[in-house]
Structures are given as structure tokens and as C-alpha cells.
Design a protein around this motif. Structure first.
Motif, PDB file in Angstrom:
ATOM      1  N   LEU A  39       0.887  -1.227  -0.149  1.00  0.00           N
ATOM      2  CA  LEU A  39      -0.001  -0.068   0.056  1.00  0.00           C
ATOM      3  C   LEU A  39       0.744   1.379  -0.154  1.00  0.00           C
ATOM      4  O   LEU A  39       0.274   2.395  -0.400  1.00  0.00           O
ATOM      5  CB  LEU A  39      -0.787   0.065   1.092  1.00  0.00           C
ATOM      6  N   THR A 143      -4.761   1.112   7.152  1.00  0.00           N
ATOM      7  CA  THR A 143      -5.420   0.930   6.037  1.00  0.00           C
ATOM      8  C   THR A 143      -6.427   1.961   5.687  1.00  0.00           C
ATOM      9  O   THR A 143      -7.070   2.039   4.846  1.00  0.00           O
ATOM     10  CB  THR A 143      -6.063  -0.531   6.170  1.00  0.00           C
ATOM     11  N   PRO A 146      -5.846   4.613   2.427  1.00  0.00           N
ATOM     12  CA  PRO A 146      -6.157   4.096   1.010  1.00  0.00           C
ATOM     13  C   PRO A 146      -7.426   3.389   1.174  1.00  0.00           C
ATOM     14  O   PRO A 146      -7.890   3.564  -0.195  1.00  0.00           O
ATOM     15  CB  PRO A 146      -5.042   3.018   1.124  1.00  0.00           C
TER      16      PRO A 146
END
Length: 567
Positions: A39, A143, A146
Motif C-alpha cells: 500500500l 489501511t 487507502p
């Protein structure tokens, strides 16, 4: 060497066509490191960034040792030393291999289609979105950015393709999508569908007190309710339109017009015998006064006026003020001020022979005693409030009284008694118009009353479902968010607990003046203790105790001091 990584819908790594099974990952932090690099911008991270993301509470030496182990096990699991490179202080994912990531493919194709405003390409792309980003890491902080970026992009693709129903699956309160579907329904003469769509949106927005559809959506709704003969128009439709405009005026600062709309909506609801709408309009009348610092004066005048009126209309009006009454009980002077006001109102209700007036005043007195830590007085008053509300046939008041009686039982360590009270109250709460407020409160107490880990897990799953359905009051969800975070932290699920605390902190910041900021500090203390950081935990518990003390909540203060002492 070619490495394919799937991040959407599930996590999977394939090296030269050989898929790595989940059971092959022997160390959770090694798989997390791969996800983190997948990521990261250009798939690179400084060592300190990785250490901070994965081991934020460890000293640098211990975090560095853990990082070396994670790199080693990731290489070993994927049977490829090239999967993670280290150049000085910078970690990189597959620097010398061909790397393909499904998330990047989707983002590149979506941006190209949106740039060209190619609706056909967007329609083809919509099903290509492979699902939620890393669903097993839903609560991991790294997370979130994103995840939000992907959702925003996916919504743009769906809108470009005109897939408005799909937009609402992602964001049920996207008003552009609701308006598009309402207009499509009106274009085909389906006035009822347009009204249904508006009502669904209003239901979801109404849950957070003071929120409502915007001007463009309300205008389209008015077009829908005037699209038929007057004989077919319902009073409830007019009430909803007035309420929506009232909220718009409230947010624009035009309190006079907001009150006029709310009062007109209540008058129509009374004429039509619409109990729920009477309560909602009364809540808006109260909220307008609250925004001007005048709620207690309004509540006194409303009580004097409506205590003379028959049930059920008067009870519906009183129900609309209950949330604001509780909010006023939560500030530092609230216990004494609201108790004094309620004693005055109780005398008025007794003189008038009004059962529902006595029930409301007694309920507020019971809550004031509970928040002040006087459990015996609280139990007696709340029990009496339950009896009076039962005599008056007022379900909302009964549900709230039983909810607080369960809190008394929990404070005494009587989980069995709390469980029985919760079951009684829940059966009543499910029959009321305040269900979106009450169910999540009861679920919070179900977490606290659980006697084993299975019951805790089931209560948390139920609360998560309520929140996911977008039909839960955000302020009322605070108790569940804090209780579930504490339970998960104590069970060792620190990642999930941390994410829940972050969300609770965001909501607490929107509703100043209550106990929730202190509750978040307490939950963070439990989390730090579970992470092995006793010094931080003690400091957090002491800060929570100080904040509860400022709110005159002695029982909560003592609990936090006891936590600090035992850490």
C-alpha cells in the motif's frame, strides 16, 4: 520473477504462479509487513515508518529486532529473498521483480475512464472492483487512508456509469444518487417510489439529531408530493417536508424559521394522530431552543402546557425532549440543575393528577441520582418511573427507565439482574419510534453484562450489524463503541480495540459537554494496559478520573482511579 498481490476482497500472494496459502504465514507481522509495503507509495517505507506502524508502543531496539524477524519470515514464507529489499534505511517490496497489484490496476483504469468521462468504460469497471480492501484488516489504522481513497474513486466510477443503486450500496446517504433515482422515478410517474427514496434518506440522516436532506433533495421531494391530486396526499408527507426544511433553516442559523417549520409540522402531526412525527417535531423544537441556550426554559413551558393534555399526544411530545434532557444531565451542573427543575415539574404533575407528567419528572430525577452515584436513590426513582410509565402506556419512558436500572445492577456487579432487565427493556424498546437510539444503548449494556467470551462476541457482532445498517444514532452508539473497545482490548484484540477507540474519539469530539471524552480516555487506558504499557495506562486512567470528577460523576471517577491503582 513475477509477484502478484491481491488486496481487494482478500489477501493473496502468488510468486511465479505459486500461490502462498494463509497457513504458510507463520508470523502475523510478516504478512502485515507485506501488506504495508504493497500500500505504500512506490512500495517503499523507511524502517522507522514500518516500526511505528507495526509496533508503536515498543522501544526502538525491540521494534527493530521485530522488524528483522518479520523481513526474515516474509522471505522464508514466499521462498524468495527478493520479495523485500533493504537499501540503507529503506524497505522496498520486490525491487528487482515484476510486481502486479490488483488495487493499482483498478485505480489506473478508473482514473483513465474518469478523465475521458467514459461512462461505458466505467460501467465495465464497476464489477471489476474486487471488493473491500483487506477485509481482515478493517480496523487497522494504516489501511484507513487507502481504504477511503479507494471508496471515493469507486463511487466516482459508479456515478459516471449512472449506477445510482450501486452508489447507495457504498454510501446510503449520497444525496446525488438519491436525487437521481427520485428523478428517474418521477419521470416514469412513480411518485410513490420517489417519496420512498426520500423517506429512506431522511430516516438515515434523522438518526443523528439535527441532520437532514439538503435543499435540492427537499425541493425534489416537494415536487413528488405535489405531483398528485390533493386527495391522495398524506399528512405524513407534508410533515416530513416541513421537518426537512426546518433542519435546513436550523443549520443556516435561521432559528425563527426553523421553529416555525417545526411547530407547523407538530400541529399537522397532532391533527393526523402521527405519534412518531409528533415526537420528531418536538425534538426539533427542543433542538432549536438548545442551539440558542434556551432549552430548559422551553422544556418547563412545554411541560406545563402538555401535562394538561391527554395521553398519548403529551407522551409523544415528552419523548421528543428526552435526548436533550439526558444531554443536559451530563454537564458539570446538570445533575443539580435538572434535578431541581424535575422536582418543580413533579409537583406540578402531582397537582394536575398527571401520571405521564409524574413519570417523566421521576425518570429525570432517577437519572440525576444515578449520574451522581447515589445508587439506592436511583434504583427507587427509576423503579417508580417504570411503574408510572407503564400506567401511562408510555413505552419510550419504560425502555429508558429499564435501561438505567440495568446500569444500576451492573454498577453493583449484578450481571444476572442486569441481563433480566435488559431483556425486558429490549422487548419494549423494539416497539418504539426511538428504536435507533435505544437498541444500540441496550447492546452496549449487553457487552458489559455478558458472563463469558461467547456472549461478549455475540453482543459485539450484533452492535456492529446495527451500526453497519446505517440506522443507529451516532451519539447513542458511544456507549457500545467504548464497551466493545474495552472488551476487545481485555481479550487481547488490540488492533480492533484501537480502531474502535479512534472512531469513538471522533464522535465524542462532535458532542462536547458529556462524559464521552472521559470514557475514551478510560478505554485508551485499558488498551495501553493490554499492550503492556503500564505507565501510559495509569496516566490515562488518572486523566479520565479527573474529567469524570469535573462532571461530578463520582462513581465513574472511582472506577478509573481503581483501574490506575491496579495497573
Amino acid at each position: 520473477m513475477r509477484i502478484d498481490i491481491q488486496l481487494l476482497g482478500r489477501f493473496r500472494v502468488t510468486v511465479d504462479g505459486r500461490e502462498t496459502a494463509e497457513t504458510d504465514w507463520r508470523r502475523s507481522r510478516s504478512v502485515t509487513l507485506v501488506k504495508l509495503l504493497a500500500l505504500a507509495p512506490r512500495h517503499r517505507l523507511h524502517r522507522e515508518q514500518a516500526m511505528e506502524a507495526l509496533w508503536p508502543d515498543l522501544p526502538p531496539e525491540a521494534a527493530a529486532a521485530n522488524l528483522r524477524k518479520a523481513v526474515h519470515f516474509a522471505r522464508q514464507t514466499l521462498q524468495a529473498n527478493e520479495v523485500i529489499g533493504l537499501n540503507g534505511e529503506v524497505l522496498s517490496l520486490a525491487p528487482d521483480a515484476e510486481l502486479a497489484i490488483d488495487l493499482e490496476r483498478y485505480e489506473a483504469a478508473a482514473k483513465a475512464a474518469l478523465k475521458d468521462r467514459d461512462s461505458a468504460a466505467c460501467a465495465l469497471l464497476a464489477p471489476a472492483h474486487g471488493g473491500e480492501l483487506l477485509p481482515d484488516d478493517r480496523y487497522a489504522e494504516w489501511t484507513q487512508q487507502p481504504r477511503e481513497r479507494l471508496q471515493a474513486l469507486h463511487v466516482q466510477v459508479l456515478k459516471c456509469a449512472g449506477l445510482w443503486q450501486e452508489v447507495l450500496k457504498v454510501d446510503p446517504v449520497d444525496q446525488e444518487a438519491v436525487r437521481a433515482l427520485m428523478q428517474a422515478a418521477l419521470d416514469t410517474g412513480n411518485r410513490g417510489e420517489a417519496i420512498r427514496l426520500f423517506q429512506g434518506l431522511r430516516e438515515r440522516l434523522r438518526i443523528d439529531m439535527g441532520l437532514g436532506p439538503d435543499r435540492a433533495t427537499v425541493s425534489l421531494y416537494e415536487k413528488a408530493i405535489t405531483a398528485a391530486d390533493a386527495a391522495t396526499k398524506g399528512i405524513d408527507e407534508h410533515v416530513r417536508g416541513l421537518m426537512a426544511w426546518g433542519i435546513i433553516h436550523l443549520h443556516s442559523g435561521d432559528f425563527g424559521e426553523a421553529e416555525r417549520k417545526a411547530q407547523e409540522a407538530r400541529s399537522l402531526a397532532l391533527a393526523g394522530g402521527l405519534g412518531r412525527e409528533i415526537g420528531e417535531a418536538s425534538a426539533l423544537v427542543g433542538l432549536v431552543a438548545h442551539m440558542q441556550g434556551q432549552w430548559q426554559d422551553l422544556f418547563r413551558s412545554e411541560f406545563v402546557k402538555w401535562v394538561r393534555q391527554p395521553v398519548p399526544a403529551a407522551s409523544n411530545v415528552f419523548d421528543g425532549h428526552l435526548c436533550l434532557a439526558e444531554f443536559c444531565l451530563c454537564n458539570a451542573r446538570g445533575h443539580a440543575d435538572m434535578a431541581s427543575l424535575s422536582r418543580e415539574l413533579l409537583t406540578i404533575a402531582e397537582d394536575m393528577g398527571s401520571t405521564h407528567g409524574q413519570a417523566l419528572a421521576t425518570l429525570i430525577l432517577g437519572k440525576a441520582a444515578l449520574f451522581s452515584g447515589r445508587l439506592e436513590d436511583a434504583e427507587a426513582l427509576l423503579t417508580r418511573a417504570d411503574e408510572l410509565h407503564a400506567q401511562a402506556g408510555a413505552l419510550v419512558g419504560r425502555a429508558l427507565a429499564l435501561h438505567r436500572l440495568a446500569e444500576v445492577a451492573l454498577a453493583r456487579g449484578q450481571r444476572w439482574k442486569a441481563g433480566r432487565l435488559l431483556q425486558r427493556g429490549l422487548n419494549i424498546a423494539e416497539q418504539t419510534w426511538l428504536t435507533p437510539h435505544l437498541l444500540i444503548r441496550y447492546t452496549a449494556q449487553a457487552v458489559e453484562a455478558a458472563t463469558d467470551i461467547e456472549q461478549v462476541a455475540e453482543a459485539i457482532r450484533h452492535g456492529d450489524r446495527l451500526i453497519a445498517e446505517e440506522s443507529t444514532c451516532q451519539p447513542c452508539s458511544m456507549g457500545f463503541r467504548v464497551a466493545s473497545a474495552i472488551a476487545l482490548a481485555e481479550a487481547g484484540e488490540v488492533d480492533q480495540a484501537g480502531r474502535r477507540i479512534d472512531e469513538a474519539e471522533r464522535i465524542a469530539g462532535m458532542w462536547q459537554g458529556g462524559p464521552w471524552v472521559a470514557s475514551v480516555w478510560e478505554a485508551r487506558g485499558v488498551l495501553r494496559r493490554a499492550q503492556g504499557n503500564g505507565a501510559q495506562a495509569t496516566a490515562l486512567f488518572q486523566e479520565a478520573a479527573a474529567r469524570f470528577s469535573d462532571l461530578a460523576r463520582a462513581r465513574d471517577r472511582e472506577r478509573c482511579l481503581a483501574r490506575a491503582k491496579s495497573t
